[in-house]
Write an enzyme that holds these catalytic residues in place. Structure first.
Site, short mmCIF file in Angstrom:
data_model
loop_
_atom_site.label_atom_id
_atom_site.label_comp_id
_atom_site.label_asym_id
_atom_site.label_seq_id
_atom_site.Cartn_x
_atom_site.Cartn_y
_atom_site.Cartn_z
N ASP A 248 -9.03 -0.36 -7.64
CA ASP A 248 -8.24 -0.67 -6.44
C ASP A 248 -7.73 -2.11 -6.44
O ASP A 248 -6.59 -2.36 -6.06
CB ASP A 248 -9.10 -0.43 -5.19
CG ASP A 248 -8.30 -0.58 -3.91
OD1 ASP A 248 -8.90 -0.80 -2.85
OD2 ASP A 248 -7.05 -0.48 -3.97
N HIS B 49 0.84 -1.22 0.00
CA HIS B 49 0.00 0.00 0.00
C HIS B 49 0.86 1.26 0.00
O HIS B 49 0.79 2.11 0.88
CB HIS B 49 -0.94 -0.01 1.22
CG HIS B 49 -2.02 -1.03 1.09
ND1 HIS B 49 -1.97 -2.26 1.72
CD2 HIS B 49 -3.17 -1.02 0.36
CE1 HIS B 49 -3.05 -2.95 1.41
NE2 HIS B 49 -3.80 -2.23 0.58
N HIS C 272 1.24 1.69 -5.63
CA HIS C 272 -0.14 1.16 -5.65
C HIS C 272 -1.10 2.31 -5.98
O HIS C 272 -1.99 2.17 -6.82
CB HIS C 272 -0.50 0.54 -4.30
CG HIS C 272 -1.95 0.22 -4.15
ND1 HIS C 272 -2.61 -0.70 -4.94
CD2 HIS C 272 -2.90 0.72 -3.30
CE1 HIS C 272 -3.89 -0.78 -4.58
NE2 HIS C 272 -4.09 0.08 -3.59
C1 LIG Z 1 -13.87 -9.75 1.15
O1 LIG Z 1 -12.67 -9.20 1.70
C2 LIG Z 1 -11.50 -9.68 1.20
C3 LIG Z 1 -11.46 -10.70 0.24
C4 LIG Z 1 -10.23 -11.14 -0.23
C5 LIG Z 1 -9.04 -10.57 0.23
N1 LIG Z 1 -7.78 -10.93 -0.23
C6 LIG Z 1 -7.49 -12.16 -0.74
O2 LIG Z 1 -8.30 -13.01 -0.91
C7 LIG Z 1 -6.08 -12.48 -1.19
C8 LIG Z 1 -5.05 -12.20 -0.19
N2 LIG Z 1 -5.76 -11.97 -2.48
C9 LIG Z 1 -5.75 -10.75 -3.02
N3 LIG Z 1 -6.10 -9.60 -2.36
C10 LIG Z 1 -5.97 -8.45 -3.12
C11 LIG Z 1 -5.59 -8.42 -4.44
C12 LIG Z 1 -5.60 -7.08 -4.87
N4 LIG Z 1 -5.98 -6.34 -3.83
N5 LIG Z 1 -6.18 -7.16 -2.77
C13 LIG Z 1 -6.49 -6.68 -1.49
C14 LIG Z 1 -5.51 -6.01 -0.79
C15 LIG Z 1 -5.79 -5.52 0.46
C16 LIG Z 1 -7.03 -5.69 1.03
C17 LIG Z 1 -8.02 -6.35 0.32
C18 LIG Z 1 -7.74 -6.86 -0.94
C19 LIG Z 1 -8.85 -7.60 -1.72
C20 LIG Z 1 -5.28 -9.64 -5.09
O3 LIG Z 1 -4.92 -9.71 -6.27
N6 LIG Z 1 -5.37 -10.78 -4.33
C21 LIG Z 1 -9.09 -9.56 1.19
C22 LIG Z 1 -10.31 -9.10 1.65
ZN LIG Z 2 -5.87 0.26 -2.36
#
Ligand SMILES: COc1ccc(NC(=O)[C@H](C)Nc2nc3c(cnn3-c3ccccc3C)c(=O)[nH]2)cc1
Ligand SMILES: [Zn+2]
Length: 326
Positions: free
Chosen positions: A222, A72, A76
């Site tokens: 994002d 972050h 980004h």
């Molecule tokens: C519904 O809330 C959620 C759902 C999924 C996730 N994150 C993940 O599933 C994993 C770690 N992957 C992931 N997470 C990602 C990406 C892009 N931004 N991002 C992200 C970063 C920080 C916080 C939340 C997200 C989704 C990505 O390409 N992959 C994080 C929060």
């Molecule tokens: Zn962001």
């Protein structure tokens, strides 16, 4: 600085409007010039009487308020803003939304993670940090990002909104607060479900419809790394996991609950990404593509390719495990 604003060729201006732009090729100082080009090419300076020097002060202050953490960080911020810029051109949003709404979307993308500490809301709340205390556990990070943005805008030399009318200012402030708070993934399903209801009967003159679309556009920008070429996207996943592992290491040290998909002893890169793409990215991008079919080739196809890429990797690592177990 290799790239003064005069050297931005017509070819680079056009490339800047595409989702295949590679952030890894550019230094942060050059990104500042490219961000200036985005604000200029969308006619924001003319439309809102923004002096170039004030824009430059604003962009520099935003740059200074992003932290040097694995994911972050200012890069980004640049990626999210550049994706938003590309989506505005690809969907021809200039012909569908007022310029002031485009200003809200681009500025929200730019400011959406300001002063991110590298530890997410679950950590803020569990560790009872100052931010959790200040914002009563309600989207502490997103409230902070937005407050920092308006802290910067409260400085006259950085205030790109200073020549707006008071009605215009109120509209921009309300819009930025909604868009930045919408980036809290805890709100993901609520926002997507609203958009799913509106999409088949979308009305670009309807205030509520426009508001949800603007939130969706900032959300898509994002989390859109996987819509970029794999060579650009994959390093971002490594950065993200590095930041997540830093957090889970700290949580273990402090005896705080550890989020499973952040635990370096539990998470497998391919399987976490295949589920993220399948259950978060594809539904979101598919819904936006229903409203703007031209996005099929630009962001939906690359995400499907990314799903195949990580599914293959997942299968290969499973076979390898069986081999070892056997
Ligand atoms: C519904 O809330 C959620 C759902 C999924 C996730 N994150 C993940 O599933 C994993 C770690 N992957 C992931 N997470 C990602 C990406 C892009 N931004 N991002 C992200 C970063 C920080 C916080 C939340 C997200 C989704 C990505 O390409 N992959 C994080 C929060
Ligand atoms: Zn962001």
């Amino acid at each position: 600085l290799h790239l003064s604003s005069l050297q931005v060729t017509e070819e680079l201006r056009e490339h800047l409007k595409t989702p295949i732009f590679d952030n890894w090729q550019w230094e942060e100082a050059e990104m500042l010039v490219l961000l200036q080009v985005m604000f200029t090419d969308l006619d924001f300076l003319v439309a809102f009487h923004i002096e170039l020097e004030v824009l430059q002060n604003f962009l520099l202050e935003v740059y200074c308020h992003y932290n040097n953490i694995p994911f972050h960080n200012f890069q980004h911020c640049f990626c999210v803003t550049q994706m938003m810029y590309g989506l505005i051109w690809l969907t021809d949003l200039r012909g569908k939304l007022a310029t002031i709404d485009l200003l809200i979307m681009l500025t929200s993308a730019l400011c959406h993670d300001l002063d991110h500490p590298g530890y997410n809301n679950v950590y803020q709340i569990n560790a009872q940090t100052d931010l959790a205390l200040r914002y009563n556990d309600i989207s502490p990070l997103e409230n902070h990002h937005c407050a920092v943005a308006f802290g910067i805008l409260s400085k006259p030399e950085c205030n790109i909104l200073k020549n707006l009318s008071s009605d215009q200012y109120k509209h921009v402030r309300a819009g930025m607060i909604k868009c930045i708070l919408a980036t809290d993934m805890a709100k993901h399903n609520e926002i997507l479900n609203k958009f799913k209801v509106m999409q088949p009967v979308f009305d670009f003159t309807n205030k509520d419809h426009k508001e949800v679309l603007m939130k969706i556009m900032v959300k898509v920008s994002d989390i859109s790394n996987e819509a970029r070429p794999m060579a650009v996207a994959e390093p971002w996943l490594d950065c993200l996991l590095q930041e997540f592992f830093n957090q889970s290491d700290t949580e273990k040290l402090k005896g705080l609950p550890v989020t499973p998909f952040m635990d370096r002893d539990k998470v497998s890169k391919p399987s976490s990404q295949t589920s993220f793409i399948r259950f978060v990215l594809l539904p979101l991008f598919t819904e936006l593509t229903k409203l703007f079919p031209c996005l099929e080739q630009h962001i939906l196809e690359p995400v499907r390719r990314a799903l195949n890429y990580y599914s293959e990797m997942e299968r290969a690592s499973k076979d390898e495990k069986e081999l070892f177990c056997f």
